[in-house]
Design a protein around this motif. Structure first.
Motif, PDB file in Angstrom:
ATOM      1  N   GLN A 146      -2.024  -3.796   7.290  1.00 24.84           N
ATOM      2  CA  GLN A 146      -2.566  -3.908   5.922  1.00 24.84           C
ATOM      3  C   GLN A 146      -3.010  -2.549   5.401  1.00 24.84           C
ATOM      4  O   GLN A 146      -2.808  -2.226   4.230  1.00 24.84           O
ATOM      5  CB  GLN A 146      -3.768  -4.864   5.886  1.00 24.84           C
ATOM      6  N   ILE A 147      -3.628  -1.764   6.281  1.00 24.86           N
ATOM      7  CA  ILE A 147      -4.059  -0.418   5.860  1.00 24.86           C
ATOM      8  C   ILE A 147      -2.821   0.415   5.512  1.00 24.86           C
ATOM      9  O   ILE A 147      -2.798   1.121   4.503  1.00 24.86           O
ATOM     10  CB  ILE A 147      -4.880   0.283   6.968  1.00 24.86           C
ATOM     11  N   LEU A 148      -1.789   0.273   6.340  1.00 29.86           N
ATOM     12  CA  LEU A 148      -0.548   1.010   6.054  1.00 29.86           C
ATOM     13  C   LEU A 148       0.031   0.588   4.704  1.00 29.86           C
ATOM     14  O   LEU A 148       0.548   1.397   3.943  1.00 29.86           O
ATOM     15  CB  LEU A 148       0.497   0.757   7.153  1.00 29.86           C
ATOM     16  N   HIS A 149      -0.049  -0.703   4.440  1.00 33.00           N
ATOM     17  CA  HIS A 149       0.448  -1.239   3.171  1.00 33.00           C
ATOM     18  C   HIS A 149      -0.289  -0.586   1.999  1.00 33.00           C
ATOM     19  O   HIS A 149       0.311  -0.196   0.998  1.00 33.00           O
ATOM     20  CB  HIS A 149       0.273  -2.761   3.168  1.00 33.00           C
ATOM     21  N   LYS A 150      -1.592  -0.450   2.159  1.00 29.25           N
ATOM     22  CA  LYS A 150      -2.399   0.223   1.130  1.00 29.25           C
ATOM     23  C   LYS A 150      -1.975   1.674   0.944  1.00 29.25           C
ATOM     24  O   LYS A 150      -2.105   2.252  -0.126  1.00 29.25           O
ATOM     25  CB  LYS A 150      -3.882   0.201   1.544  1.00 29.25           C
ATOM     26  N   LEU A 151      -1.478   2.250   2.042  1.00 31.28           N
ATOM     27  CA  LEU A 151      -1.044   3.649   1.989  1.00 31.28           C
ATOM     28  C   LEU A 151       0.425   3.774   1.561  1.00 31.28           C
ATOM     29  O   LEU A 151       1.043   4.817   1.743  1.00 31.28           O
ATOM     30  CB  LEU A 151      -1.250   4.318   3.358  1.00 31.28           C
ATOM     31  N   GLY A 152       0.997   2.670   1.084  1.00 28.11           N
ATOM     32  CA  GLY A 152       2.329   2.760   0.505  1.00 28.11           C
ATOM     33  C   GLY A 152       3.459   2.190   1.350  1.00 28.11           C
ATOM     34  O   GLY A 152       4.610   2.153   0.912  1.00 28.11           O
ATOM     35  N   GLU A 153       3.156   1.732   2.572  1.00 32.14           N
ATOM     36  CA  GLU A 153       4.211   1.120   3.392  1.00 32.14           C
ATOM     37  C   GLU A 153       4.432  -0.332   2.936  1.00 32.14           C
ATOM     38  O   GLU A 153       3.679  -0.864   2.124  1.00 32.14           O
ATOM     39  CB  GLU A 153       3.807   1.154   4.869  1.00 32.14           C
ATOM     40  N   ALA A 154       5.456  -0.967   3.521  1.00 27.32           N
ATOM     41  CA  ALA A 154       5.762  -2.361   3.152  1.00 27.32           C
ATOM     42  C   ALA A 154       4.641  -3.304   3.615  1.00 27.32           C
ATOM     43  O   ALA A 154       3.684  -2.870   4.270  1.00 27.32           O
ATOM     44  CB  ALA A 154       7.080  -2.767   3.789  1.00 27.32           C
ATOM     45  N   ASP A 155       4.775  -4.596   3.298  1.00 27.77           N
ATOM     46  CA  ASP A 155       3.758  -5.570   3.722  1.00 27.77           C
ATOM     47  C   ASP A 155       3.853  -5.805   5.239  1.00 27.77           C
ATOM     48  O   ASP A 155       4.874  -5.488   5.843  1.00 27.77           O
ATOM     49  CB  ASP A 155       3.961  -6.887   2.967  1.00 27.77           C
ATOM     50  N   PRO A 156       2.773  -6.350   5.833  1.00 23.24           N
ATOM     51  CA  PRO A 156       2.733  -6.476   7.304  1.00 23.24           C
ATOM     52  C   PRO A 156       3.937  -7.211   7.908  1.00 23.24           C
ATOM     53  O   PRO A 156       4.459  -6.784   8.934  1.00 23.24           O
ATOM     54  CB  PRO A 156       1.436  -7.243   7.563  1.00 23.24           C
ATOM     55  N   ASP A 157       4.388  -8.310   7.294  1.00 23.37           N
ATOM     56  CA  ASP A 157       5.523  -9.036   7.864  1.00 23.37           C
ATOM     57  C   ASP A 157       6.786  -8.167   7.875  1.00 23.37           C
ATOM     58  O   ASP A 157       7.534  -8.158   8.838  1.00 23.37           O
ATOM     59  CB  ASP A 157       5.809 -10.325   7.079  1.00 23.37           C
ATOM     60  N   THR A 158       7.010  -7.461   6.772  1.00 19.89           N
ATOM     61  CA  THR A 158       8.203  -6.613   6.703  1.00 19.89           C
ATOM     62  C   THR A 158       8.120  -5.491   7.741  1.00 19.89           C
ATOM     63  O   THR A 158       9.100  -5.203   8.432  1.00 19.89           O
ATOM     64  CB  THR A 158       8.351  -6.010   5.280  1.00 19.89           C
ATOM     65  N   ILE A 159       6.938  -4.898   7.871  1.00 24.46           N
ATOM     66  CA  ILE A 159       6.790  -3.819   8.866  1.00 24.46           C
ATOM     67  C   ILE A 159       7.059  -4.364  10.264  1.00 24.46           C
ATOM     68  O   ILE A 159       7.798  -3.773  11.050  1.00 24.46           O
ATOM     69  CB  ILE A 159       5.365  -3.213   8.842  1.00 24.46           C
ATOM     70  N   ALA A 160       6.467  -5.508  10.575  1.00 28.31           N
ATOM     71  CA  ALA A 160       6.561  -6.014  11.945  1.00 28.31           C
ATOM     72  C   ALA A 160       7.928  -6.602  12.261  1.00 28.31           C
ATOM     73  O   ALA A 160       8.436  -6.460  13.370  1.00 28.31           O
ATOM     74  CB  ALA A 160       5.478  -7.065  12.185  1.00 28.31           C
ATOM     75  N   PHE A 161       8.547  -7.254  11.280  1.00 30.08           N
ATOM     76  CA  PHE A 161       9.726  -8.067  11.584  1.00 30.08           C
ATOM     77  C   PHE A 161      11.055  -7.461  11.146  1.00 30.08           C
ATOM     78  O   PHE A 161      12.095  -8.075  11.366  1.00 30.08           O
ATOM     79  CB  PHE A 161       9.568  -9.472  10.973  1.00 30.08           C
ATOM     80  N   THR A 162      11.030  -6.298  10.511  1.00 30.57           N
ATOM     81  CA  THR A 162      12.331  -5.779  10.052  1.00 30.57           C
ATOM     82  C   THR A 162      12.643  -4.352  10.514  1.00 30.57           C
ATOM     83  O   THR A 162      13.729  -3.864  10.267  1.00 30.57           O
ATOM     84  CB  THR A 162      12.434  -5.799   8.504  1.00 30.57           C
ATOM     85  N   ARG A 163      11.703  -3.697  11.194  1.00 34.86           N
ATOM     86  CA  ARG A 163      11.989  -2.316  11.593  1.00 34.86           C
ATOM     87  C   ARG A 163      12.937  -2.249  12.781  1.00 34.86           C
ATOM     88  O   ARG A 163      12.980  -3.162  13.614  1.00 34.86           O
ATOM     89  CB  ARG A 163      10.691  -1.590  11.969  1.00 34.86           C
ATOM     90  N   ASP A 164      13.646  -1.140  12.877  1.00 37.25           N
ATOM     91  CA  ASP A 164      14.482  -0.885  14.038  1.00 37.25           C
ATOM     92  C   ASP A 164      13.614  -0.453  15.212  1.00 37.25           C
ATOM     93  O   ASP A 164      12.510   0.061  15.024  1.00 37.25           O
ATOM     94  CB  ASP A 164      15.476   0.244  13.747  1.00 37.25           C
ATOM     95  N   GLU A 165      14.170  -0.621  16.378  1.00 37.80           N
ATOM     96  CA  GLU A 165      13.472  -0.246  17.613  1.00 37.80           C
ATOM     97  C   GLU A 165      12.940   1.193  17.552  1.00 37.80           C
ATOM     98  O   GLU A 165      11.796   1.474  17.906  1.00 37.80           O
ATOM     99  CB  GLU A 165      14.472  -0.405  18.754  1.00 37.80           C
ATOM    100  N   LYS A 166      13.779   2.109  17.058  1.00 43.43           N
ATOM    101  CA  LYS A 166      13.387   3.532  17.086  1.00 43.43           C
ATOM    102  C   LYS A 166      12.213   3.837  16.143  1.00 43.43           C
ATOM    103  O   LYS A 166      11.563   4.864  16.268  1.00 43.43           O
ATOM    104  CB  LYS A 166      14.591   4.431  16.772  1.00 43.43           C
TER     105      LYS A 166
END
Lengths: 328, 257
Positions: free
Chosen positions: B62-82
């Motif tokens: 959520q803090i990352l989201h505030k800093l301009g990253e995607a929402d928590p579900d997108t961050i957790a469930f869509t990123r690549d391994e790297k």
């Protein structure tokens, strides 16, 4: 969750010959007056036996029931569902803990009950011998199997054995949250994308027969349970509970536009009861006796967990004993 | 400090990704004990800790989201391994109970100290969540310490198992403290006192418990720390975990679940 479809043994003239007639009379009078029986009080041997059997089956159903849903925790889509499913399955394991404790008050240790489970001597609810094939299956289980369990458990919580009733009251409070979680999950799928809708419809088709089996064999063919009813061990007939379930949930399922795979299912205006296709009781018996799609797998997983955990349990047994070299 | 400059944003994001990814992956692993623990009480305990970890990961994202990253579900469930920055320790399968317990002890001890340090962070959002999590992790530490001392002292089998898990987990745990490219900024601007400091505190914190458990801490000079995770180089275990985690989410990425 879960505690439907108990299989009772036929009682022998209602009580053992050894039971003192006068004590039995007092015991029955107490139950008739709506009072609870507590662990230290006298009770007929048959009452104790049937209660252990029932509570133990219920406890086993909780830990085995945690398996089909538990395998979806690691696949739950999104934080909200993942956290909710973790908490739900954790509750079920907690219910097992409560129930084993209640059964222990009747004289059978938890270890012995678990041994009877993994050796196949003791039964658990038949529904958990079916697989949860997709995420939608977990939604249907959480909604409808838990709904069935609540009907069964609310009835049983008004029974005669104090520790079991108190455990059930706590369990039912948690189950009502599971039901809300399951319903919310089903609603999301049923009103979601075509793919989600298809998933939940297929899951309902898969789970309907086990749901109909859930309350146990039809009264016409189940063993005579008059004594158990009088002793308030069994609180409602299997068919009555099934009717209650249909009354409460069929309209809700239809509201979501889902199809129930039974063309005969309808409310009979004259009798006020639901007509339905008689579930396949031969299959029920076959599965309960070990020949269902997942019986072997469920017990194998449980057995492996017991074996892998044995060293931990051993290490808890003598916490303070240490080997010291004798001084002389 | 409420507003961050660009350099600070980069440093904070890196720090949070490391922490949150650790929490997510270890929470996921710990949840695998559900219904399989050595006793029912441990099923329940590991599930509670897993839920806390997931909650912590969510709050961090959520803090990352505030800093301009995607929402928590997108961050957790869509990123690549790297793109994950978790350390190798959290990626390993649950293994036997001794491994999971030792990992939990080593990781949560570091995490408790990290939260304690972050409570004094100049970046308010981090300080606030750290205060909250410090309260939760206190119980995780009590749980880990109790079991470690119990199993380390109980009998020869349990002692040998715990020692061998410690030997296996220790180099992996050193990977928690893999230095960040932003150490200097984090330290200079009082955002976080740095991984080196944390590792020193951690060694002081875990040593007496390990001694009470009758175990021997491996010689740190003979250990190769398992670095790489913080830079996106992972063990063979992370990819299958992520595939499993996103299996349902990926069925219909446009769907609301």
């Amino acid at each position: 969750m879960y505690g439907g479809g108990y299989i009772f043994e036929e009682t022998k003239n209602g009580h053992s010959e050894k039971d003192d007639e006068k004590k039995l009379e007092q015991f029955e009078a107490k139950i008739a007056a709506g009072e609870k029986i507590e662990p230290s009080e006298w009770m007929p041997a048959e009452y104790r036996k049937q209660l252990i059997r029932m509570i133990e089956q219920h406890a086993h159903s909780e830990i085995i029931g945690a398996l089909p849903e538990g395998t979806w925790i690691t696949r739950a889509p999104g934080f909200r569902r993942k956290l909710a499913l973790m908490a739900k399955v954790q509750d079920e394991v907690g219910h097992a803990q409560l129930l084993y404790s209640a059964a222990e008050t009747l004289g059978k240790p938890r270890e012995e009950m678990i041994n009877d489970l993994i050796t196949g001597k003791s039964k658990y609810s038949n529904v958990f011998n079916y697989p949860a094939k997709t995420w939608a299956d977990t939604a249907v289980i959480a909604w409808l199997i838990d709904a069935g369990a609540i009907i069964n458990q609310v009835a049983n919580s008004k029974g005669s054995y104090g520790p079991y009733c108190r455990a059930l009251e706590r369990i039912c409070l948690e189950e009502s949250f599971h039901l809300k979680y399951g319903h919310d999950n089903v609603v999301f799928l049923a009103t979601g994308t075509p793919k989600q809708r298809e998933m939940v419809q297929e899951a309902l088709i898969r789970w309907w027969p086990p749901i109909m089996h859930f309350f146990g064999p039809s009264d016409k063919i189940s063993v005579h349970t008059e004594t158990l009813m009088r002793w308030k061990v069994k609180m409602a007939s299997n068919d009555d509970m099934r009717q209650k379930f249909l009354d409460m949930y069929v309209p809700k399922i239809w509201d979501l536009g889902l199809t129930i795979p039974d063309p005969k299912l309808k409310k009979n205006e004259e009798t006020g009861k639901w007509d339905y296709t008689e579930p396949d009781w031969d299959e029920f018996k076959r599965v309960i006796n070990g020949d269902g799609p997942c019986n072997k797998e469920r017990l194998a997983v449980r057995r492996r967990a017991e074996e892998k955990g044995e060293w931990v349990r051993n290490a808890l047994q003598r916490p303070t004993e240490k080997y010291t070299i004798p001084l002389a | 400090m409420k507003e961050l400059n660009d350099n600070q944003i980069g440093a904070v994001k890196d720090l949070i990704f490391r922490m949150a990814d650790d929490e997510l992956i270890l929470g996921h692993r710990n949840s695998e004990w559900t219904a399989l623990g050595p006793i029912l009480e441990e099923d329940i305990a590991f599930s509670s800790m897993a839920q806390d970890k997931l909650g912590q990961a969510h709050a961090m994202y959520q803090i990352l989201h505030k800093l301009g990253e995607a929402d928590p579900d997108t961050i957790a469930f869509t990123r690549d391994e790297k793109d994950f920055k978790c350390c190798h320790l959290v990626e390993f399968p649950i293994g036997e109970y001794d491994f999971s317990l030792m990992r939990h002890f080593l990781f949560d001890s570091a995490e408790a100290l990290r939260f304690e340090m972050l409570m004094g962070s100049s970046y308010d959002d981090l300080a606030n969540v750290a205060k909250k999590f410090k309260g939760e992790i206190k119980y995780h530490i009590m749980h880990a310490d109790t079991w470690l001392v119990q199993l380390g002292n109980a009998n020869e089998i349990s002692k040998a198992r715990m020692q061998s898990s410690l030997n296996e987990c220790f180099p992996l745990a050193l990977g928690i403290f893999e230095p960040s490219d932003f150490e200097e900024t984090l330290i200079k601007d009082n955002i976080f006192p740095g991984e080196k400091r944390l590792q020193e505190e951690w060694l002081k914190f875990i040593s007496p418990v390990i001694t009470s458990a009758g175990l021997i801490l491996p010689d740190i000079n003979n250990c190769e720390p398992a670095f790489g995770g913080r830079k996106g180089y992972h063990t063979e275990y992370l990819k299958p975990l992520l595939d499993e985690m996103t299996e349902v989410y990926d069925i219909d990425p446009g769907a609301e679940w």
